[in-house]
Enzyme design. Sequence first.
Site, PDB file in Angstrom:
ATOM      1  N   CYS A 166       0.634  -1.113  -0.123  1.00 15.71           N
ATOM      2  CA  CYS A 166       0.069  -0.167  -0.055  1.00 15.71           C
ATOM      3  C   CYS A 166       0.921   1.235  -0.144  1.00 15.71           C
ATOM      4  O   CYS A 166       1.584   1.385  -1.116  1.00 15.71           O
ATOM      5  CB  CYS A 166      -0.899  -0.141   1.018  1.00 15.71           C
ATOM      6  SG  CYS A 166      -2.135   1.068   1.251  1.00 15.71           S
ATOM      7  N   ASP A 222      -9.045  -3.266  -7.330  1.00 17.51           N
ATOM      8  CA  ASP A 222      -8.600  -2.445  -6.241  1.00 17.51           C
ATOM      9  C   ASP A 222      -9.096  -0.931  -6.785  1.00 17.51           C
ATOM     10  O   ASP A 222      -8.524  -0.374  -7.603  1.00 17.51           O
ATOM     11  CB  ASP A 222      -7.035  -2.138  -6.205  1.00 17.51           C
ATOM     12  CG  ASP A 222      -6.472  -1.259  -5.299  1.00 17.51           C
ATOM     13  OD1 ASP A 222      -7.087  -0.359  -4.801  1.00 17.51           O
ATOM     14  OD2 ASP A 222      -5.107  -1.480  -4.876  1.00 17.51           O
ATOM     15  N   HIS A 255      -7.653  -4.383  -3.126  1.00 23.37           N
ATOM     16  CA  HIS A 255      -6.486  -3.849  -2.596  1.00 23.37           C
ATOM     17  C   HIS A 255      -6.179  -4.929  -1.157  1.00 23.37           C
ATOM     18  O   HIS A 255      -7.092  -5.482  -0.672  1.00 23.37           O
ATOM     19  CB  HIS A 255      -6.940  -2.370  -1.784  1.00 23.37           C
ATOM     20  CG  HIS A 255      -5.718  -1.620  -1.400  1.00 23.37           C
ATOM     21  ND1 HIS A 255      -4.702  -1.298  -2.071  1.00 23.37           N
ATOM     22  CD2 HIS A 255      -5.513  -1.369  -0.089  1.00 23.37           C
ATOM     23  CE1 HIS A 255      -3.952  -0.643  -1.316  1.00 23.37           C
ATOM     24  NE2 HIS A 255      -4.329  -0.633  -0.259  1.00 23.37           N
TER      25      HIS A 255
END
Length: 286
Positions: A166, A222, A255
Site C-alpha cells: 500500500c 482495487d 486492495h
Amino acid sequence: MLKDEIDSLAPSRDFSRRSFVQTTVGSGFAAAVLPVTAQTITTDTAGLEAGTVTIPVGDFQMPAYRAAPAGKKNLPVVLVASEIFGVHEHIADVCRRFAKQGYLAIAPELFVRHGNAGAYTDIPKLISEVVGKASGAQVNGDLDAAVAWAAANGGDTSKLAITGFCWGGGTTWRYAAHNPRLTAAAAWYGPVARSYFKGDPTIIELAGSIKAPVLGLYGAADGGIPVETLTQLEAALKAAGNTKCEFVVYPDTPHAFYADYRPSYRKAAADDAWARCLAWFKKHGV
C-alpha cells in the site's frame, strides 16, 4: 484509495488472542485494523535473531524491526516498507518470513517522527496527521540509514532489495527512483498516480529515474489504483528505457490482498504473489 482502505477493514471474526493494540515496533496490531481475522499467519522466530533495533539517522534514533538467520553474516538485505498503519505485527511477520528464506529483513518505523500510526482508529485522520507528513525525502533518507545499518550488522548491501505494501508499495517505487544501487524491488498495490505528501512527484512522474527491476503486484478490483494508471506507468518506464519492470494484476482481487489479518486477504493471489516476489529477487541476484 482511502475508500478502498476503509472497505478492506470491514468487520471480521475476532481473533481475540492477537487482538491488541501495538505498543512497541512489530508488537501487536494497529488500532485501525482491529479485530484481526482468524486466518492471521504467524511465523515463529526459531533459528532467527528477531526484534526491535535502533537505527541512527543523523541525531535521530529511528526504531525498526529486524529479522535474520541467527549467527549468519553477509546476508542479502530486504527493506520492508509498511502500510499506513506502521510497523505492527503483520509487517514484523513479513520480516520473519524473509528471514526464514535467508534474508536480513528490516522494517523501519518511517512515521514515528510524526506520531504513532498504530494508535489511530480514524484512517482519514491518520493520513492527514501522520502519513501525509512523511515526505519522500525523509523516507528515502531513513531507508538509506537502514541500508547503512544493515551493512554494519551482517548484511551484504551489494544484494539489496525493497518491498512494501500500500503506502509502502508506493515507497518501494519511490526508493527505486532514489537509490541507483538497489538490486531489485517488489511493490505490492502501491499507488502510482498520486502521492500522500503534498509536493512529492507521483511514481509515473519519477519513471525516468527508476533503473532497478521492479515487480508490481496489484489487484484488478482495487478501487484506489485503477489498472489504467499501471498501464501509464509501464509505458513511462519503457519510454525511459527501463524494460526490466513487470506487472502482475490479479483478476477480481481487491486492495491489500496479501494482508492475511484483514478481510481483504485472498490466499490464492497472496501465495502466488509471494512466490513471484521471492523468485524475482533470486532472478536479479538478491
